[in-house]
Design a protein around this motif. Structure first.
Motif, PDB file in Angstrom:
ATOM      1  N   THR C  28       1.145   6.261 -14.101  1.00  0.00           N
ATOM      2  CA  THR C  28       0.668   7.645 -14.029  1.00  0.00           C
ATOM      3  C   THR C  28      -0.408   7.805 -12.957  1.00  0.00           C
ATOM      4  OG1 THR C  28      -1.199   7.383 -15.537  1.00  0.00           O
ATOM      5  CG2 THR C  28       0.972   7.789 -16.541  1.00  0.00           C
ATOM      6  N   SER C  29      -0.826   9.037 -12.770  1.00  0.00           N
ATOM      7  CA  SER C  29      -1.926   9.308 -11.849  1.00  0.00           C
ATOM      8  C   SER C  29      -3.215   8.670 -12.359  1.00  0.00           C
ATOM      9  CB  SER C  29      -2.109  10.807 -11.641  1.00  0.00           C
ATOM     10  OG  SER C  29      -2.358  11.447 -12.868  1.00  0.00           O
ATOM     11  N   GLY C  30      -3.264   8.350 -13.633  1.00  0.00           N
ATOM     12  CA  GLY C  30      -4.411   7.606 -14.161  1.00  0.00           C
ATOM     13  C   GLY C  30      -4.461   6.201 -13.587  1.00  0.00           C
ATOM     14  N   ASP C  31      -3.321   5.563 -13.492  1.00  0.00           N
ATOM     15  CA  ASP C  31      -3.278   4.226 -12.900  1.00  0.00           C
ATOM     16  C   ASP C  31      -3.676   4.286 -11.428  1.00  0.00           C
ATOM     17  OD1 ASP C  31      -2.168   2.738 -15.210  1.00  0.00           O
ATOM     18  OD2 ASP C  31      -0.483   4.082 -14.916  1.00  0.00           O
ATOM     19  N   ALA C  33      -5.699   6.426  -9.999  1.00  0.00           N
ATOM     20  CA  ALA C  33      -7.154   6.617  -9.883  1.00  0.00           C
ATOM     21  C   ALA C  33      -7.884   5.302 -10.120  1.00  0.00           C
ATOM     22  CB  ALA C  33      -7.631   7.671 -10.882  1.00  0.00           C
ATOM     23  N   LEU C  34      -7.471   4.582 -11.141  1.00  0.00           N
ATOM     24  CA  LEU C  34      -8.167   3.339 -11.450  1.00  0.00           C
ATOM     25  C   LEU C  34      -7.937   2.312 -10.342  1.00  0.00           C
ATOM     26  CD1 LEU C  34     -10.009   1.918 -13.351  1.00  0.00           C
ATOM     27  CD2 LEU C  34      -8.106   1.548 -14.911  1.00  0.00           C
ATOM     28  N   THR C  36      -7.460   3.007  -7.238  1.00  0.00           N
ATOM     29  CA  THR C  36      -8.331   3.436  -6.127  1.00  0.00           C
ATOM     30  C   THR C  36      -9.772   3.001  -6.389  1.00  0.00           C
ATOM     31  OG1 THR C  36      -6.923   5.327  -5.667  1.00  0.00           O
ATOM     32  CG2 THR C  36      -9.171   5.434  -4.801  1.00  0.00           C
ATOM     33  N   GLY C  37     -10.245   3.187  -7.624  1.00  0.00           N
ATOM     34  CA  GLY C  37     -11.604   2.790  -7.964  1.00  0.00           C
ATOM     35  C   GLY C  37     -11.819   1.288  -7.834  1.00  0.00           C
ATOM     36  N   LEU C  38     -10.768   0.518  -8.054  1.00  0.00           N
ATOM     37  CA  LEU C  38     -10.915  -0.931  -8.005  1.00  0.00           C
ATOM     38  C   LEU C  38     -10.768  -1.494  -6.593  1.00  0.00           C
ATOM     39  CD1 LEU C  38      -9.000  -1.653 -11.293  1.00  0.00           C
ATOM     40  CD2 LEU C  38     -11.396  -2.219 -10.866  1.00  0.00           C
ATOM     41  N   GLY C  40     -10.208   0.805  -3.549  1.00  0.00           N
ATOM     42  CA  GLY C  40     -10.702   1.700  -2.515  1.00  0.00           C
ATOM     43  C   GLY C  40      -9.719   1.964  -1.384  1.00  0.00           C
ATOM     44  N   GLU C 217     -14.482  -5.985 -12.877  1.00  0.00           N
ATOM     45  CA  GLU C 217     -13.465  -5.398 -12.004  1.00  0.00           C
ATOM     46  C   GLU C 217     -12.133  -6.127 -12.099  1.00  0.00           C
ATOM     47  OE1 GLU C 217     -16.676  -3.874  -8.640  1.00  0.00           O
ATOM     48  OE2 GLU C 217     -15.415  -5.627  -8.255  1.00  0.00           O
ATOM     49  N   ILE C 220     -10.530  -5.639 -15.581  1.00  0.00           N
ATOM     50  CA  ILE C 220      -9.932  -4.317 -15.765  1.00  0.00           C
ATOM     51  C   ILE C 220      -8.623  -4.216 -14.973  1.00  0.00           C
ATOM     52  CG2 ILE C 220     -10.237  -1.855 -15.255  1.00  0.00           C
ATOM     53  CD1 ILE C 220     -13.238  -2.215 -15.933  1.00  0.00           C
ATOM     54  N   LEU C 224      -4.927  -3.832 -16.542  1.00  0.00           N
ATOM     55  CA  LEU C 224      -4.163  -2.632 -16.186  1.00  0.00           C
ATOM     56  C   LEU C 224      -2.700  -2.993 -15.966  1.00  0.00           C
ATOM     57  CD1 LEU C 224      -4.663   0.441 -15.551  1.00  0.00           C
ATOM     58  CD2 LEU C 224      -4.639  -0.212 -13.149  1.00  0.00           C
TER      59      LEU C 224
END
Lengths: 349, 349, 349
Positions: C28-31, C33-34, C36-38, C40, C217, C220, C224
Motif C-alpha cells: 500500500t501507500s503506507g509501505d 511512505a515507510l 521513503t522514511g527509511l 529517502g 531502522e 522496522i 516491514l
C-alpha cells in the motif's frame, strides 16, 4: 566532470534566478501515519476524516508542518547543500489545504544576496513556493542561509538584501482554511473547550510534557521529507565536524513543539502562517524537548466570523521543563532554549 | 487557571460519569504498514486483501490489537494521566471488524471507585467502548488503574467495586468475525496446516524467536496510538523517577507476543476477546522479548460451524527463551516474565 | 510434535520441490511512505503519481527493491531459517510493475542441492517467483544459501548445481517498464539532465553522502518485509553468536546504496534486473554506508527507443567515503566494502 551534484555555492546564485526543484512527491495517508507515529499529533481536524468533514473540509487535510517540511526538503539540494547555517524564515503562509493524493513540488526565486566580509561565505535569500500538481500554490516562504563560496576570489553576483515582513497580515491567514461550520465543531472530541475568545494577549501556557528524540526518529522524519542535508544522517562525517555528532533537523523541533502545544491550544487546528523562527541552539539525539507558548496578539480575519487568529510565540527547550517559561535574560536566550517560533494559528470563535 | 490539561485525579471521578474522549482517529493503510514494520505480523487475513476477500471479509481488516491500542490511547488523557499503576483489564471483546478509512472514537463510563487506605490514591474502574464514525461499537473493555489524589484530604466520590467476568462467554466471540468461507481458506498461504481440531487443551507451544525493542520503536508505536502517557516518552523526567528510564507501554509487549505467537498459531486469525492480562514486570528498551502459549480451553461458537475459539494463555518474557515455558514458582512469577495474557482467538475448524 | 515451525534443514529439500510461501501481502501507500522514511529515495517515478502518469505509468509504481524485499521475506521461513550463510543471487529480473493495492505472494522451486564435504551443511539453490493476486509474475530470481543439516548422517537428497547466468539478457530488461513517453519526462523535476547517451562504459561516480544505520531502522524495515531471520532482531541470542550483535539484513544495504545512487543516476528510474550480488562483509548498527558506482556496460532494449539499459556495479562501504572508489586489492576486497552489486537500470534515452 562527475555527474553527482555538488550543490550550489554562493557565487553560483543570481538575483532573480528561478530554480525548479526536484523531486515531486505525492503525499499519502502513509505519510500521515508515519508523521503521527513520529510526533503524536492530536489535533482532531488532521486526525479524523469524520471530524474534518463535519466542519467543512472534504476530508482530513495533511498537517501544515508536514507540507512545510516536504516543500522545504526539496530546496535543500539546490539551496543549502553547502550551507554553513540556516539563518531564518519570514513571510511563511499556507495558501491551500493539501490532501492525501496531492503531489507537491517546489520552486524558489533568489531575492537577495549578500557576501560576508570574510569573502568565504555569503547569505542567500530565496522565496520558495510549494505547488500542487495542478499549479495551485500551497505554501510560500522566504528563507535565508549562509552558503560557502567555492572560490574565495570569485566575484559576488549581487549585493541586495530584501525587505521582509515582521509578521503576516491577517488578510492572508485564512487562505488555506475553508469556511468552517462552527456549529458542528465538537469541542469534547477536539480535546478542550477553549475558544478564540477565551485567550488573552500575554497569556502564557506551559505544555508540560517532554519528549525525547532518538536518532532513528529524526532520520526517518527527515528522509520522509526527502531532505538530503548530510549533517542529519552521516555520523562518520559528523564526527569530524564541529558538533561531533548528527545534528537534528530544526524542523523536527518545530513539529515536536507544535504537537506538544496541543496541551493548551487543542482547538488551534490550523497553522496559518510562520512569521519568523530562530533555531537558537542545536538539538542532538537523547535530548528531551519541552515547550511553552505565549499569546502575542489576536486578530479577526477580514470578513470571516467562523475563526480568529492567535499569534503565538512557542519556545522549545532541551532538558528543561517549562513551568517557569524559560526564555531570555536580557538579550541572551536561556541556554536551554532550542527554538523561538513566532506564528499564527486559527481557532474556532 | 492555565488551559493545559492536568488530567483527572481520583477525587474527580464519579460513579456513572461518562467521558467522551478526544481525539477521533481515522485508521488507514498507513497505520497498517507502520504496525507491520513495528511488529512484523504475518497473519494472512490482516496482511492480504486478496486472502481476506476470499474467505468472506470485504478486505483485510485492521489488526485487532491496533484497534485496541488506538481506543486505549484516547482514554489516557482523561483516565490515567495521573495513574500510579495500570492494574488490569477484563471483559474485553471485539464487536465489529475495522477497515482502513474507519474513524475510531472512544467513550468511557466510570463503573467503580475504591480509595486506598493510604488516602493518597484510589482505584478507578472504567468500561470503555470504541466506536466507528457511524456509531457501531468495535470494542469494549473494562480497565482499572490506581490514580493519585490531588488532595489527600478530599472525600472519595464513591466506594464500589464492580463484579467483572473471569472470561468472556463464547456467545460474544464471533461478533467481529464475518461468516468465513472455510473452503477458500488456503492453509499453505496462511503458513500452517493446523486447524481448530488439531489443538488440545493443555498443549504448550514455544514461539521460539525473540525480538529486541528499541526506544525509537516503542515511542513511534505509542505515539501512533496518540497515547500521551509521559513515562513512555520523557527521558529527562523518567531519570528522576523510580525506573530511571522510559517505561515501554504494556500494550507493546502484547503486540509483540501476538506477532510471535504466529509461530504455532498461524491460523488463529482473529483475537476475539481478552479475558484478562497482567503486566507482571516492566519492559525497557534493549530487552529481548520471547513468548510461549498454552491452550487453556476450546469452545464452539453458538450456531457457527466455520470457526472455533481457543482460549490461550500467552506468557512473554524478557531475555529468557521459552523452550521450558517459564511461568510461576508457587505463587511467584519467574522474574523474567513480563506478561501473562488470557485471551480467546478464533481459528478455522 | 510441537506446532511451531523449525524451518527446513538441508536434508529436507528435494530437487524439483515446489514451495508455496506464506504470507500474502497487500502493498500500500503506507509501505511506500515507510520505505521513503527509511531510505529517502528521490527517484521521481516512484515518488510522484503525477510524474509517473505523465510518462506512461497509471500511477507511481512501488519501488523495485521494496518488491524484491517483500518477495524475499516470504521465502525466509521455508528456505533460510536454518541458513549459515546467504551465498548469492543470480538471474533476478522484474517482470511487471507493482502498484499500491496489489497483493504479492511467492513460490520457490528447488533447482540445486550440493552437500558440503563436512556433511554438516549443504547448499540449496532455489528459483523464486513473486506473483500478484491475478497470477502475474512480478519478479524472478535464483538464490543459493548454505543450510545446516539436522542430522549429519542423513543422506543428501541430490547433488546438482544449476548453471546460472552471469548477467541478464537485454531482451528481458523492459518487461516491468511500460512504454515511456520520453517527451513528457521532465529532467529538472527528476533531478538531473543526464540521459542514457551521456554515460560511458567505465565511468565511475562517487555518490558522496553517507548514511548511518540505527537498530530501530533496520528492524522496522526488515519486519516491514515480514522477513523472520532471527539474527536481525534478537539481541539476546545474537550476543551468544559469532558477531555478538544483531546483523543487518543485507537487503538493507542494497536499498541504501540504491537511494544514494540517485546522486549521479537520477534518471535511472527503474531497476530492471540484478545480475548478481555479493555481501562482502556484514553491516552493524552505527555504521555509516557510502557508495559509488561504475558503468559496466550499456545496452539497447530490443525494439524500444524510449529507454536504454545501463549495467552498473555499485559498491557500498562502511565508514569509508568513496571519492577514490574503494574496491579490491588484487583478489581481496578493501576491508571497508560491504556490497558488490551488479545490476541493470533503465534510463531515458
Amino acid at each position: 566532470m562527475s555527474k553527482n551534484s555538488p550543490g550550489n555555492y554562493f557565487e553560483d546564485f543570481r538575483i532573480g534566478q528561478v530554480i525548479r526543484h526536484a523531486t515531486p512527491r505525492t503525499v499519502t495517508s502513509g505519510d500521515v501515519a508515519l508523521y503521527t507515529g513520529l510526533f503524536g499529533g492530536r489535533f482532531a481536524v488532521q486526525s479524523s476524516d469524520a471530524f474534518a468533514k463535519a466542519i467543512g473540509y472534504p476530508r482530513a487535510p495533511i498537517d501544515d508542518l508536514l507540507v512545510f517540511h516536504i516543500v522545504f526538503g526539496k530546496t535543500v539540494p539546490d539551496v543549502s547543500l553547502n550551507a554553513v547555517a540556516n539563518l531564518g524564515y519570514a513571510g511563511c503562509y499556507f495558501r491551500s489545504p493539501v490532501y492525501p493524493g496531492d503531489t507537491l513540488s517546489a520552486l524558489s526565486e533568489v531575492i537577495g544576496l549578500k557576501e560576508n566580509s570574510s569573502r568565504k561565505t555569503g547569505i542567500v535569500y530565496v522565496r520558495t513556493t510549494g505547488y500542487k500538481q495542478d499549479g495551485t500554490p500551497v505554501l510560500e516562504y522566504v528563507r535565508w542561509v549562509m552558503v560557502r563560496k567555492r572560490d574565495e576570489a570569485a566575484a559576488a553576483a549581487g549585493d541586495q538584501v530584501p525587505r521582509l515582513p515582521t509578521a503576516l497580515e491577517p488578510n492572508v491567514l485564512g487562505e488555506a482554511c475553508p469556511p468552517i461550520k462552527a456549529a458542528n465543531y465538537d469541542f469534547a472530541m477536539a480535546g478542550a473547550l477553549y475558544k478564540f475568545g477565551d485567550y488573552q494577549v500575554g497569556e502564557k501556557i506551559d505544555h508540560v510534557v517532554g519528549v525525547t528524540v532518538e536518532e532513528a526518529e529524526h532520520q526517518i522524519a527527515t528522509r520522509l521529507y526527502q531532505n538530503t542535508a548530510r549533517i542529519h544522517f552521516d555520523l562518520f562525517s559528523a564526527k569530524q565536524g564541529r558538533f561531533g555528532r548528527r545534528l537534528i533537523y530544526g524542523g523536527h523541533v518545530i513539529s515536536l513543539a507544535r504537537a506538544l502545544s496541543f496541551n493548551g491550544f487543542a482547538n488551534a487546528f490550523h497553522v496559518a502562517a510562520i512569521n519568523g523562527g530562530r533555531h537558537v541552539a542545536p538539538l542532538f539525539a537523547g535530548g528531551t524537548v519541552y515547550a511553552w507558548s505565549e499569546v502575542l496578539a489576536k486578530s479577526d480575519l477580514p470578513s470571516r466570523s467562523d475563526v480568529g487568529a492567535l499569534r503565538l510565540r512557542t519556545v522549545a527547550t532541551c532538558d528543561k521543563p517549562c513551568a517557569d517559561f524559560p526564555f531570555k535574560t536580557g538579550e541572551d536566550y536561556d541556554p536551554a532554549v532550542l527554538l523561538d517560533l513566532d506564528y499564527w494559528v486559527l481557532m474556532i470563535r
